[in-house]
Design an enzyme around this catalytic site. Structure first.
Site, short mmCIF file in Angstrom:
data_model
loop_
_atom_site.label_atom_id
_atom_site.label_comp_id
_atom_site.label_asym_id
_atom_site.label_seq_id
_atom_site.Cartn_x
_atom_site.Cartn_y
_atom_site.Cartn_z
N LYS A 71 26.37 39.14 34.92
CA LYS A 71 25.87 38.07 34.04
C LYS A 71 25.15 36.97 34.82
O LYS A 71 24.17 36.41 34.34
CB LYS A 71 27.02 37.46 33.24
CG LYS A 71 27.57 38.38 32.16
CD LYS A 71 28.69 37.73 31.38
CE LYS A 71 29.39 38.76 30.50
NZ LYS A 71 30.50 38.19 29.74
N ASP A 107 28.37 34.45 24.63
CA ASP A 107 29.83 34.29 24.83
C ASP A 107 30.24 32.88 24.44
O ASP A 107 31.39 32.64 24.04
CB ASP A 107 30.21 34.51 26.30
CG ASP A 107 30.21 35.99 26.68
OD1 ASP A 107 30.30 36.84 25.77
OD2 ASP A 107 30.12 36.28 27.88
N GLY A 133 36.06 32.67 36.55
CA GLY A 133 34.89 33.54 36.62
C GLY A 133 33.90 33.18 35.51
O GLY A 133 33.92 32.07 34.97
N THR A 157 42.21 32.27 43.14
CA THR A 157 41.48 31.77 44.30
C THR A 157 41.12 30.31 44.01
O THR A 157 40.18 30.05 43.25
CB THR A 157 40.20 32.60 44.53
OG1 THR A 157 40.54 33.98 44.51
CG2 THR A 157 39.52 32.23 45.82
P1 NAP Z 1 34.91 37.69 36.48
O1 NAP Z 1 33.77 36.75 36.59
O2 NAP Z 1 34.94 38.93 37.33
O3 NAP Z 1 36.25 36.82 36.76
C1 NAP Z 1 37.51 37.44 36.81
C2 NAP Z 1 38.62 36.38 36.80
O4 NAP Z 1 39.88 37.05 36.77
C3 NAP Z 1 38.64 35.50 38.05
O5 NAP Z 1 39.12 34.22 37.70
C4 NAP Z 1 39.65 36.25 38.95
O6 NAP Z 1 40.28 35.43 39.90
C5 NAP Z 1 40.66 36.67 37.92
N1 NAP Z 1 41.45 37.79 38.38
C6 NAP Z 1 41.03 39.07 38.55
N2 NAP Z 1 42.05 39.85 38.98
C7 NAP Z 1 43.13 39.02 39.08
C8 NAP Z 1 44.48 39.23 39.48
N3 NAP Z 1 44.93 40.43 39.88
N4 NAP Z 1 45.33 38.17 39.45
C9 NAP Z 1 44.90 36.95 39.05
N5 NAP Z 1 43.62 36.70 38.67
C10 NAP Z 1 42.75 37.72 38.68
O7 NAP Z 1 35.08 38.24 35.00
P2 NAP Z 1 34.72 37.45 33.62
O8 NAP Z 1 33.35 37.79 33.20
O9 NAP Z 1 35.07 36.03 33.80
O10 NAP Z 1 35.70 38.17 32.61
C11 NAP Z 1 37.10 37.89 32.60
C12 NAP Z 1 37.75 38.63 31.44
O11 NAP Z 1 37.27 38.11 30.20
C13 NAP Z 1 37.44 40.11 31.45
O12 NAP Z 1 38.62 40.81 31.19
C14 NAP Z 1 36.48 40.31 30.30
O13 NAP Z 1 36.65 41.55 29.67
C15 NAP Z 1 36.90 39.17 29.36
N6 NAP Z 1 35.78 38.77 28.50
C16 NAP Z 1 35.91 38.98 27.17
C17 NAP Z 1 34.88 38.64 26.31
C18 NAP Z 1 35.05 38.87 24.83
O14 NAP Z 1 34.05 38.91 24.10
N7 NAP Z 1 36.27 38.99 24.35
C19 NAP Z 1 33.69 38.08 26.81
C20 NAP Z 1 33.60 37.86 28.19
C21 NAP Z 1 34.65 38.23 29.03
P3 NAP Z 1 39.68 35.32 41.40
O15 NAP Z 1 38.59 34.29 41.34
O16 NAP Z 1 40.87 34.89 42.19
O17 NAP Z 1 39.18 36.68 41.78
#
Ligand code: NAP
Length: 280
Positions: A71, A107, A133, A157
């Protein structure tokens, strides 16, 4: 979509992974319900291929969505980003318009609708936001715009949470929590899971509700067939809670409206989701 023609507009979800996505389900249901001539597919792609695919699909008169992990890259590729893309640094929707590639972050609209469906307008609320994120960035944009009283921001983090706060100008209403033990005894009106915890079976919960004194409601941005474990846990404690399906529907509806210039058929999109969860 029943008959593909030489004029069919092609829309694609670009990301990695994409196989789990329900966007093709809701977008093709919307295409069928409105009778527009389009098709929506999911294409797994790496960062090196993203700019070429996005540009090519848009220039051919189509468009699509961008998901994890592209994104932020997409926000730099589009020619004409909306204010939501500029503010969040993330683009999840693109299309061709007036000879340029437009980019939006729907979003933002999706998160706002999901919060309203769960707790109403969040003005004055104390919010705990887990994650830093792309999803957390969009959520923070909405929470600040909608006038919440405070946001406690926790991320695995911590530096990423500090950077996120700085990206919004270090406002006093955002507090970065580095030590989770500091949450004990605190009360929040709303807790939001914007981490990816819950995507995989066996993931720990993003927050054990015993870690805080009280949470009024829980919104999980992760979605799963039958609801996520965190949502089940919240319901078991009598808390209002929802997973990311409402956000998914509303971000998809906003994207459909950008592409087709007409209202999205929300009922058909919801029905397609409920059919797919019955099958799934
Ligand atoms: P992203 O940019 O990759 O960020 C991932 C986040 O999750 C970061 O804060 C990361 O922390 C944390 N994380 C990952 N693994 C972890 C673990 N084992 N323990 C603790 N924290 C962890 O992804 P994103 O785009 O923000 O998406 C996040 C979630 O939102 C996804 O599951 C996605 O499917 C969902 N989402 C849903 C919608 C919807 O329409 N419902 C829309 C957008 C996103 P670190 O910084 O420490 O790595």
């Amino acid at each position: 979509m029943d008959t593909l023609t030489a004029k069919t507009r092609v829309f694609a979800l670009l990301g990695d992974p994409v196989a789990h996505s329900l966007s093709p389900t809701i977008q093709n249901a919307a295409i069928r319900a409105t009778g527009v001539d389009g098709v929506y597919v999911a294409l797994r792609c790496g960062a090196a291929d993203l700019p070429g695919l996005l540009r090519g699909i848009a220039a051919a008169g189509g468009g699509g969505n961008v998901t994890v992990p592209h994104k932020e890259l997409a926000a730099r590729v589009v020619d004409a980003p909306t204010a939501a893309v500029v503010r969040t640094g993330a683009c999840n929707t693109f299309w061709w318009e007036d000879g340029r590639i437009r980019g939006d972050n729907t979003d933002v609209a999706g998160f706002r609708a999901a919060v309203r469906a769960l707790v109403g307008a969040p003005a004055g609320a104390r919010v705990l936001l887990l994650g830093a994120g792309g999803a957390a960035r969009g959520a923070l944009h909405v929470l600040l715009e909608d006038g919440v009283a405070s946001v406690a921001l926790y991320n695995r983090t911590p530096g990423r949470a500090t950077d996120l706060r700085a990206a919004f100008g270090d406002p006093g209403c955002i507090r970065v929590v580095t030590d989770r033990a500091a949450l004990r005894g605190e009360r929040f009106d709303l807790a939001v899971n914007a981490t990816s915890l819950g995507l995989h079976p066996g993931d720990p919960l993003p927050l054990d509700f015993d870690e805080v004194d009280r949470v009024g409601a829980a919104l999980d941005l992760v979605y799963a067939v039958g609801g996520t474990r965190w949502v089940h846990e919240a319901h078991a404690r009598g808390l209002p809670a929802a997973d990311g399906l409402e956000m998914l529907i509303h971000q998809g509806a906003a994207a459909f409206e950008r592409w087709w210039g007409r209202p999205a058929p929300l009922d058909a999109m919801r029905e397609a989701l409920s059919m797919s969860s019955r099958i799934g």
